[in-house]
Every structure is written in structure tokens, then in C-alpha cells.
Design a protein around this motif. Sequence first.
Motif, mmCIF file in Angstrom:
data_model
loop_
_atom_site.group_PDB
_atom_site.id
_atom_site.type_symbol
_atom_site.label_atom_id
_atom_site.label_comp_id
_atom_site.label_asym_id
_atom_site.label_seq_id
_atom_site.Cartn_x
_atom_site.Cartn_y
_atom_site.Cartn_z
ATOM 1 N N MET A 197 0.770 -1.148 -0.049
ATOM 2 C CA MET A 197 0.102 -0.133 -0.010
ATOM 3 C C MET A 197 0.847 1.281 -0.035
ATOM 4 O O MET A 197 1.935 1.283 0.459
ATOM 5 C CB MET A 197 -0.780 -0.076 1.230
ATOM 6 C CG MET A 197 -2.093 1.103 0.995
ATOM 7 S SD MET A 197 -2.942 0.783 2.616
ATOM 8 C CE MET A 197 -3.873 2.416 2.533
ATOM 9 N N ALA A 198 0.364 2.326 -0.648
ATOM 10 C CA ALA A 198 1.320 3.550 -0.838
ATOM 11 C C ALA A 198 1.374 4.309 0.747
ATOM 12 O O ALA A 198 0.598 3.852 1.678
ATOM 13 C CB ALA A 198 0.403 4.395 -1.679
ATOM 14 N N ASP A 199 2.375 5.041 0.311
ATOM 15 C CA ASP A 199 2.461 5.752 1.998
ATOM 16 C C ASP A 199 1.259 6.740 2.426
ATOM 17 O O ASP A 199 0.598 7.007 1.370
ATOM 18 C CB ASP A 199 3.745 6.577 1.858
ATOM 19 C CG ASP A 199 4.955 5.618 1.833
ATOM 20 O OD1 ASP A 199 4.982 4.633 2.297
ATOM 21 O OD2 ASP A 199 6.251 6.208 1.315
ATOM 22 N N ILE A 200 1.039 6.922 3.416
ATOM 23 C CA ILE A 200 0.280 7.810 3.771
ATOM 24 C C ILE A 200 0.693 9.088 4.348
ATOM 25 O O ILE A 200 1.740 9.293 4.870
ATOM 26 C CB ILE A 200 -0.576 7.425 5.171
ATOM 27 C CG1 ILE A 200 -1.534 6.081 4.689
ATOM 28 C CG2 ILE A 200 -1.427 8.457 5.763
ATOM 29 C CD1 ILE A 200 -2.196 5.513 5.881
ATOM 30 N N ARG A 201 0.405 10.176 3.727
ATOM 31 C CA ARG A 201 0.922 11.607 3.770
ATOM 32 C C ARG A 201 0.046 12.547 4.153
ATOM 33 O O ARG A 201 -1.081 12.393 3.866
ATOM 34 C CB ARG A 201 1.611 11.733 2.490
ATOM 35 C CG ARG A 201 2.731 11.151 1.951
ATOM 36 C CD ARG A 201 3.163 11.640 0.518
ATOM 37 N NE ARG A 201 2.207 11.173 -0.454
ATOM 38 C CZ ARG A 201 2.055 11.899 -1.574
ATOM 39 N NH1 ARG A 201 2.868 12.903 -1.869
ATOM 40 N NH2 ARG A 201 1.206 11.365 -2.462
ATOM 41 N N LEU A 202 0.390 13.376 5.159
ATOM 42 C CA LEU A 202 -0.006 14.489 5.615
ATOM 43 C C LEU A 202 0.081 15.752 4.680
ATOM 44 O O LEU A 202 1.369 16.165 4.866
ATOM 45 C CB LEU A 202 0.081 14.768 7.131
ATOM 46 C CG LEU A 202 -0.759 15.998 7.573
ATOM 47 C CD1 LEU A 202 -2.200 15.440 7.977
ATOM 48 C CD2 LEU A 202 -0.211 16.493 8.896
ATOM 49 N N ILE A 203 -0.864 16.469 4.141
ATOM 50 C CA ILE A 203 -0.516 17.479 3.213
ATOM 51 C C ILE A 203 -1.131 18.787 4.059
ATOM 52 O O ILE A 203 -2.215 18.837 4.215
ATOM 53 C CB ILE A 203 -1.159 17.168 1.835
ATOM 54 C CG1 ILE A 203 -0.784 16.146 1.193
ATOM 55 C CG2 ILE A 203 -0.598 18.603 0.839
ATOM 56 C CD1 ILE A 203 0.657 15.921 0.781
ATOM 57 N N GLU A 204 -0.239 19.616 4.310
ATOM 58 C CA GLU A 204 -0.689 20.993 4.674
ATOM 59 C C GLU A 204 -1.560 21.911 3.443
ATOM 60 O O GLU A 204 -0.852 21.898 2.421
ATOM 61 C CB GLU A 204 0.157 21.752 5.388
ATOM 62 C CG GLU A 204 0.281 21.664 6.819
ATOM 63 C CD GLU A 204 1.197 22.859 7.470
ATOM 64 O OE1 GLU A 204 1.305 23.844 6.670
ATOM 65 O OE2 GLU A 204 1.200 22.909 8.815
ATOM 66 N N ILE A 205 -2.521 22.283 3.818
ATOM 67 C CA ILE A 205 -3.263 23.190 2.983
ATOM 68 C C ILE A 205 -3.355 24.610 3.226
ATOM 69 O O ILE A 205 -3.121 25.580 2.556
ATOM 70 C CB ILE A 205 -4.710 22.184 2.555
ATOM 71 C CG1 ILE A 205 -4.551 21.128 1.674
ATOM 72 C CG2 ILE A 205 -5.519 23.543 1.380
ATOM 73 C CD1 ILE A 205 -5.581 20.394 1.423
ATOM 74 N N LYS A 206 -4.262 24.823 4.287
ATOM 75 C CA LYS A 206 -4.540 26.189 4.897
ATOM 76 C C LYS A 206 -5.080 26.972 4.123
ATOM 77 O O LYS A 206 -4.555 28.203 3.589
ATOM 78 C CB LYS A 206 -3.115 26.693 5.439
ATOM 79 C CG LYS A 206 -2.763 26.008 6.760
ATOM 80 C CD LYS A 206 -2.091 27.266 7.659
ATOM 81 C CE LYS A 206 -1.827 26.537 8.815
ATOM 82 N NZ LYS A 206 -0.563 27.314 9.596
ATOM 83 N N GLU A 207 -6.057 26.515 3.098
ATOM 84 C CA GLU A 207 -6.625 27.112 2.188
ATOM 85 C C GLU A 207 -8.062 27.449 2.516
ATOM 86 O O GLU A 207 -8.919 26.684 2.975
ATOM 87 C CB GLU A 207 -6.711 26.397 0.618
ATOM 88 C CG GLU A 207 -7.320 27.260 -0.325
ATOM 89 C CD GLU A 207 -7.115 26.693 -1.784
ATOM 90 O OE1 GLU A 207 -6.212 25.740 -2.066
ATOM 91 O OE2 GLU A 207 -7.793 26.880 -2.532
#
Lengths: 226, 116
Positions: free
Chosen positions: A1-11
Motif C-alpha cells: 500500500m502506498a505511503d500515507i502522507r499529511l498535506i498541509e493546505i491552509k486554504e
Amino acid sequence: MADIRLIEIKEDILSDNKDLADQIRNTLFAHKVFMLNLMASPGGGKTSLIVNTIRNMKDSFRIGVIEGDIDSVVDAEKVVQEGIPAVQLKTGGFCHLDATMIKMALDEMDLKNLDLVVIENIGNLVCPAEFDTGAHKKAMILSVPEGDDKPLKYPLIFTVCDVLIVNKIDYLGIADFDMDAFKKRVYKLNPSIKIIDVSCKTGEGIEKWTRWLADEINAYLHTAAS
Amino acid sequence: MHELSVTESILTIVLKHAQTNRAEKVLAINLKIGELSELVSECIQHYFDYLSKGTIAEGAVIDVERSPIIFQCNDCEHSFEVSLKDTRDFACPRCGGVKVSLISGREFYIKDITIS
């Protein structure tokens, strides 16, 4: 399974609406048109105030009105009777007007021949407060029979408006409305708000309101001209 | 009441960022919403489940972090928190001033997303 990533958005959730509202202000500026967003509860007196405003100001300014309603054209008909162009937006259940709807309405209007556009928002003290329509100033009406506790129940709208019109002051003697307590609550939420007392029925205070609006329009037109 | 149009905007922004980051799936979405915004978190999840069907964001769990209402006193610059029910009557706890500016409580943004 692909890595789990946390993406910061702040939009900002409403950034699309804000961007479009800014575009609308640019278009209006190019045409030297001032736009006012008028909000209130159902029955607060939005249409009556608009009719009074038209009667007082139509000799000095070319006025157009955008009417927002869930499903009817009765308000637009009243405005057209005053000899003023009106565009009716039927939201079909939507509780507020946003920039996309206002752009559609403005596309139908002859901006070259207008100085002032008044948006009559949907009767609601909650949702319209959240959405930038592209207007230059936001106004709200609170009518005396609604009660002096409304700033406690719907604080947001009182914090975002530039001017508050307290309508139906002819009811003051019979309504259980504490004007001092009411204004204290409003100024606490928004110290810079302008409060104008009127009665659309007797005409009291209307001139004070139209003078405020005319001053705002003239100041705006002055910047647009320079 | 306007949760549907707000949720449409959330989905658009989430999908845009998910695609930029070549995500296969969006697992979670964290929102930051101020206490003064009259939004019902449960409705947002409900509408999101409906709107996101068939997209890579289908099934994502939405978590809402509420930011407190904080005012700053215009006289002494002291910052203080006020609960929604206390917005009816309050003054600066330090100097008693009543002219204040809102510095938190109207937030309305997507903080981050978890993708795979």
C-alpha cells in the motif's frame, strides 16, 4: 500500500467565492458602480427600505436592484413599479446569495448606465453573513418587533456589517424593545458600525440613511474617478 | 443551512490538492472553523459523503477543529477568550474596556488532508 502522507493546505474554504467577489469589485470599479449588500430577516423591511431609498435618491443616482428570493418575483415587481431596473434571482431553496449568483445578475444589467446597485439578499440573519457578494458595503436591517436580543443570537451578521438600520421605530412604544441595551450589545460586537434609526412607514430617519449612503457612493466615485 | 455549497467548495479544494500531490486516495480532511461560524459539522460530513461518491475523496473522514472566539482590547491590547454564550455581555478582564477587535473566531479553512 502506498505511503500515507499529511498535506498541509491552509486554504480558505470560500477562497473561490472571495476571488470572484474581488473580480466583481474590479468590474464595478471600471464602470464606476457602487454596490450595497442589504441583509435582514424575512419581514425586516428590506423591500420597503429599498423603495424608500429609490424615491429619495433616484434624482441623484441611477439605481439598479438585484432581488434574491427563494421562489417568487413579488419584490422585483415592487421595484420595477418605481421605474427602476431589477433582476430577480430565484435561488430555489438556497439560503444566501454568493458571488457566482451576483455575477450572473450583474451580467444582465446595463452597468454603463448605473451608479448604484442594491442587492436585496435572502431574508435570513445567518447564512448571508458568511458570503462576500462583491459589494462595497454591507448593510443590515433589524426591525423593532424582532426583539433587542438578536445580537446575542446572531452575532456574526452584526460583526460583518458597516451599517445597521433599526427599522420600524414606530413600534417602539408598543414593543418590548430596549434600544439602549440593544445598541450596547451591537457596539460590543462591532464598535465601528454605524447605526441609523428609521421607520419606513412614517419616513422618519430615511433621509439620514440616504445621506449616509450618498456620502459612501460619492466617496467611492471620487476614488474611481481619480 | 449553507453547508451544501460550503461542502462543494471543500471537495473542489481537496481534489485539487490531492491531484497535485498525486494521491490515490484521500483518507482524512481537517477543517478549522471558528466558533462564530454557524456551521454544523455533521451536515458537512453527510453532504461530503454524497458529493464525493466516485471521486478519490470518497470515504474520507472530516474532522472539524473549532477555534475559540478571541478578542483584543483596543485600549490595553490584552487578548482574551469569550465563549459564544458570553458574547452578550463582556468587557476586557484587565482594564474593563469595551472597545474590542475580533482576532479569532471567524476561521474557515482546510488545515490539512491525509492522503495515500
